[in-house]
Scaffold this active site. Structure first.
Site, PDB file in Angstrom:
ATOM      1  N   GLU A   1     -36.039  -5.783 -43.575  1.00 13.07           N
ATOM      2  CA  GLU A   1     -37.243  -5.484 -42.660  1.00 13.07           C
ATOM      3  C   GLU A   1     -38.495  -5.096 -43.329  1.00 13.07           C
ATOM      4  O   GLU A   1     -39.468  -5.401 -42.981  1.00 13.07           O
ATOM      5  CB  GLU A   1     -36.973  -4.566 -41.558  1.00 13.07           C
ATOM      6  CG  GLU A   1     -35.608  -4.936 -40.733  1.00 13.07           C
ATOM      7  CD  GLU A   1     -36.232  -6.183 -40.001  1.00 13.07           C
ATOM      8  OE1 GLU A   1     -37.319  -6.193 -39.276  1.00 13.07           O
ATOM      9  OE2 GLU A   1     -35.322  -6.979 -39.846  1.00 13.07           O
TER      10      GLU A   1
ATOM     11  N   SER B 215     -10.029  13.895  18.979  1.00 10.88           N
ATOM     12  CA  SER B 215      -9.617  15.228  19.381  1.00 10.88           C
ATOM     13  C   SER B 215     -10.017  16.420  18.246  1.00 10.88           C
ATOM     14  O   SER B 215      -9.918  17.503  18.577  1.00 10.88           O
ATOM     15  CB  SER B 215      -8.200  15.293  19.840  1.00 10.88           C
ATOM     16  OG  SER B 215      -7.714  14.537  20.903  1.00 10.88           O
TER      17      SER B 215
END
Length: 859
Positions: free
Chosen positions: A113, A492
């Protein structure tokens, strides 16, 4: 000999010419042409400077952020013991310091690079001009110019200016590179680059790429492996080994050659490395392992996203890149117990329902393994496996598994009938079907994923911390969390809050309520509405306690009507059972659990009852720290004076102050809790009685029945759950809370409560415990024994408030009270069991009868 006059004339002439030249220059300097030219030059330079500022400098980002740059890191989630059990990540990345990268890796990337990285000042002039030339020569061709960027410029591009393809970006890149070089050291720049560069296979940074391509850590990379990774930054997709092997080998050879030219390796190493195969591991789809606490983890993620945001644009403490450390209340042992109990309950309920069919379908041809893995079928149990039918011939079916193995399923292993038919499931199996199988005695047997589902929550009633959560059969089959997102009718299980409102408005656990016909006129259009018990029938006048224990609908609506539905709805709001911001309408149907709620909200309401009515807010997250360890959120914001003293000051242990206040009156909460203990002892949840510890709870069955519930627990642990279909439909008349949901809780409790201390529920201040006859509700005087070991004992201790405690009165020689004989069948709405009520005269206070005699004394 020179003539003096001639010399003098020549000198004079020269002076005259010099003066004339000066005059000419002066005239030109002050002339209109020069002034115009100069003015145009100044204007041109100013305009050029303005354009340069306008397009390159004005929007140039600041490089100062790089001085404190943090790599995007995932959020790590820890359980209540501090152990990691999950994380939230989109980019696979592992941060390393510069010193952690071996020299061969650094040398490979520099050679590929930017070989002059340590000598330039941000820009390589020759390479930059070459890139500019290439850009203009390729303009209009559709090709993209490459090269010219140093590592510093790539850092600027990736972190500051983006990847726009234009000369403007290149100029900005160069300007920022100069600034970065003055701000950071070369090592710092290279460390950022090697950690954040994208290298393909969802790997960000060299460390993640080393594992993605070679299954190794960075320090174990060889020379050719490091060189291969160094070819990837420009365009990873151009060097995919599976598609472009020759191209990848050629580019790697170039990098190795550059390393040799730069003096990093010898010619022998170059030759040897160039001849080495790539050695890249084959990319494969990894089967997702079962996620322990997947529903809990997803709920944590949703809360974090709402609080901190998802990505960097939402702030530095975002979920996916902020590096958060999240401490939760998650308890792995409780979670495993809850998961197993709930799954077993689903399977138990559908045991006789037959095979529910295939769970998916894929192409059984080449590549079936990856397609099966991608289907991501959750089987729930570790010994249940997802398999695809590859062939079906010669009286058997070849099946393939996620690990690539193949085996056979025989017809007798798929003999169970198809759901709603009498035909063997074998007849419905076809090539490409994904099925669930289990190995028994070395043969595969077909299994069925339950169609029924549900959710469960486990909560600490002292703090509201949620310690376990299960929102379905398996998280991999969908992240819809039925524990927090499914709005269902509680049936319930809502009744305790109806009776809590009644207790707040003058009733007592011993109040007599008629279990008989109850009708209300709704409107001219709707006419008369008559309520009924679950199984029909009436039992006449009974105590409130009996009505709750046996879950009688008619007694509940009568109590709600006498109390006022406005007070009932208000009680539900205080307990935070109704949807936030949407109070229930004040209609009698709500008293029987017709208003929607979630397992989380209802469990929290019961936890308030166990917490003496103090308000609780369910929480999954204890606290959150940023990447530097600073606490940025905590759920427990109570003030604790003296908790952080460096040394003990000799005073009592400091305690946090309760700041949430009372949701329910403390005495009312305890009275209701005490009644709910009776539900476990002799009511609809009597299946839990043999757990051998003080327990409270309530079963529930909604109309249909479409959902069955149980919520309850001990002094230190409360859990709630429901079972039902995702698209509500009847579960069958035999499905009830006491027969389906309560056994699930029992299985959970048997496993998770074994090591917990046996503790009674603390009695609320000012509560008076009074000895009563539990059939008539009348007070017992004298030395009548209460037998705690006998749940059916007629004499019990009942909890009263000081203002409605039964009072002593004068003797009456005659019978003053008697229980009423039931007028019809006494079957409860949630349980198949019933309790006979006999009419007995009240005996005088002398010669106390046997405790099993159902008589009452009043004085």
């Amino acid at each position: 000999m020179s003539d003096p006059l001639k010399i003098r004339g020549t000198t004079s002439q020269r002076k005259k010419q010099k003066i004339q030249k000066k005059m000419s220059v002066k005239r030109f300097w002050h002339g209109k042409i020069f002034r115009s030219f100069f003015l145009l030059l100044v204007i041109g330079c100013s305009f050029s400077g303005f354009l340069f500022w306008r397009y390159f400098i004005r929007d140039l980002p600041s490089v100062e952020m790089l001085a404190d740059y943090h790599l995007p890191m995932p959020a790590v989630v820890r359980d209540g013991n501090g152990m990691p059990f999950g994380h939230f990540v989109r980019e696979h990345r592992e941060k390393l310091n510069y010193e952690d990268f071996p020299p061969v890796v650094i040398q490979a990337f520099l050679s590929a690079e930017d070989k002059s990285f340590f000598s330039h000042h941000g820009i390589n002039g020759a390479a930059f001009l070459k890139a500019v030339y290439e850009y203009f020569t390729k303009m209009g061709s559709g090709e993209r110019a490459h090269g010219g960027s140093t590592i510093t410029q790539q850092v600027a591009k990736n972190l500051l200016v983006g990847d726009e393809y234009s000369p403007t970006r290149k100029v900005k890149e160069a300007l920022l590179a100069f600034q970065i070089e003055h701000l950071l050291t070369k090592r710092q720049i290279l460390e950022i680059y090697l950690n954040q560069i994208f290298l393909g296979r969802n790997a960000y940074g060299v460390s993640a790429a080393a594992k993605a391509y070679f299954g190794k850590t960075v320090k174990d990379l060889s020379l050719p492996e490091a060189a291969f990774l160094a070819i990837l930054p420009k365009a990873p997709s151009n060097y995919t080994p599976e598609r472009y092997m020759e191209r990848a080998l050629g580019r790697r050879a170039y990098v190795l050659h550059q390393m040799m030219l730069n003096g990093y390796i010898t010619a022998f190493q170059y030759t040897e490395a160039s001849q080495t195969p790539l050695g890249v591991i084959k990319p494969h789809i990894i089967a997702k392992a079962p996620v322990k606490g997947g529903y809990f983890l997803e709920e944590v993620r949703r809360e974090l996203v709402n609080r901190f945001g998802e990505s960097a644009k939402d702030g530095e403490n975002n979920v996916y890149s902020g590096g958060l450390w999240v401490r939760t209340s998650f308890d792995p042992a409780l979670q495993e117990s809850a998961e197993t109990a709930l799954r077993d309950g689903f399977v138990r309920f559908e045991r006789d329902h037959g095979w529910n069919g295939r769970v998916g379908n894929i192409d059984p041809g080449e590549g079936w393994q990856e397609r099966l893995i991608a289907a991501n079928i959750g089987t729930g149990y570790a010994d249940w496996y997802a398999a695809v039918i590859l062939e079906k011939e010669n009286g058997r079916a070849k099946i393939g598994f996620e690990d690539g193995q193949e085996d056979y399923l025989y017809p007798w292993g798929a003999a169970m009938p198809r759901h709603d038919t009498e035909t063997s499931a074998w007849r419905f199996l076809h090539e490409g079907d994904i099925i669930i199988v289990k190995k028994i005695d070395n043969f595969w047997i077909l299994r069925s994923l339950p169609a029924v589902s549900g959710g469960m929550v486990v909560e600490d009633p002292h703090t509201g911390r949620v310690m376990a959560m299960q929102g379905g059969f398996d998280y991999r089959n969908g992240d819809f969390n039925r524990a927090t997102q499914a709005e269902r009718q509680p049936g319930s299980t809502f009744k305790p809050f109806v009776y809590s409102a009644a207790l707040d408005h003058g009733m007592t656990p011993a109040s007599i309520i008629v279990d008989g016909p109850f009708c209300v006129y709704q409107s001219a259009r709707l006419g008369m509405k008559c309520f009924r018990n679950f199984s029909g029938g009436y039992s006449g006048p009974q105590t409130m306690r009996w009505g709750v224990e046996q879950s009688r609908n008619l007694m509940t609506v009568r109590a709600a009507a006498q109390t006022g539905m406005a007070h009932v709805v208000k009680m539900a709001e205080k307990a935070e059972i109704n949807p936030p911001g949407h109070p229930y309408p004040p209609v009698l149907g709500i008293a029987l659990g017709a208003g929607n709620t979630t397992v989380m909200r209802l469990t929290n309401g019961y936890s308030m009852l166990a917490n003496q009515g103090r308000r609780l807010h369910p929480s999954l997250i204890d606290y959150v720290q940023d990447r530097n360890g600073k606490v940025i959120y905590k759920s427990d914001d109570r003030i604790c004076s003296g908790c952080n003293l460096p040394e003990w000051d000799g005073q009592p242990m400091p305690r946090p102050h309760h700041t949430n206040g009372q949701a329910i009156n403390a005495m009312t909460a305890y009275q209701m809790l005490h009644i709910l203990e009776g539900v476990v002892q002799r009511g609809t949840a009597a299946i839990l009685r043999d757990l051998g510890r003080p327990m409270f709870g309530k079963t529930g069955t909604s109309t249909g029945p479409t959902n069955v519930w149980f919520v309850g627990g001990s002094a230190d642990l409360v859990a709630g759950l429901y079972v039902g279909y995702d698209r509500p439909r009847s579960m069958g008349h035999s499905a009830q809370g006491g027969t389906v949901a309560a056994p699930i809780f029992k299985q959970f409790a048997q496993r998770s409560m074994t090591e917990m201390p046996v503790k009674p529920f603390p009695v609320a201040p000012d509560i008076h415990m009074v000895k009563i006859d539990r059939y008539s509700g009348l007070r017992i005087y004298g030395s009548a024994p209460v037998n705690p070991a006998d749940p059916m004992s007629p004499i019990i201790w009942e909890a009263f408030k000081p203002d409605n405690e039964p009072r002593r009165s004068f003797y009456r020689p005659a019978v003053v009270a008697a229980a009423v004989t039931p007028v019809s069948n006494n079957t409860t709405d949630d349980s198949h069991k019933s309790e006979a009520v006999k009419a007995q005269p009240v005996a005088p206070p002398v010669n106390l009868p046997h405790p099993n005699d159902r008589s009452s004394l009043q004085k």
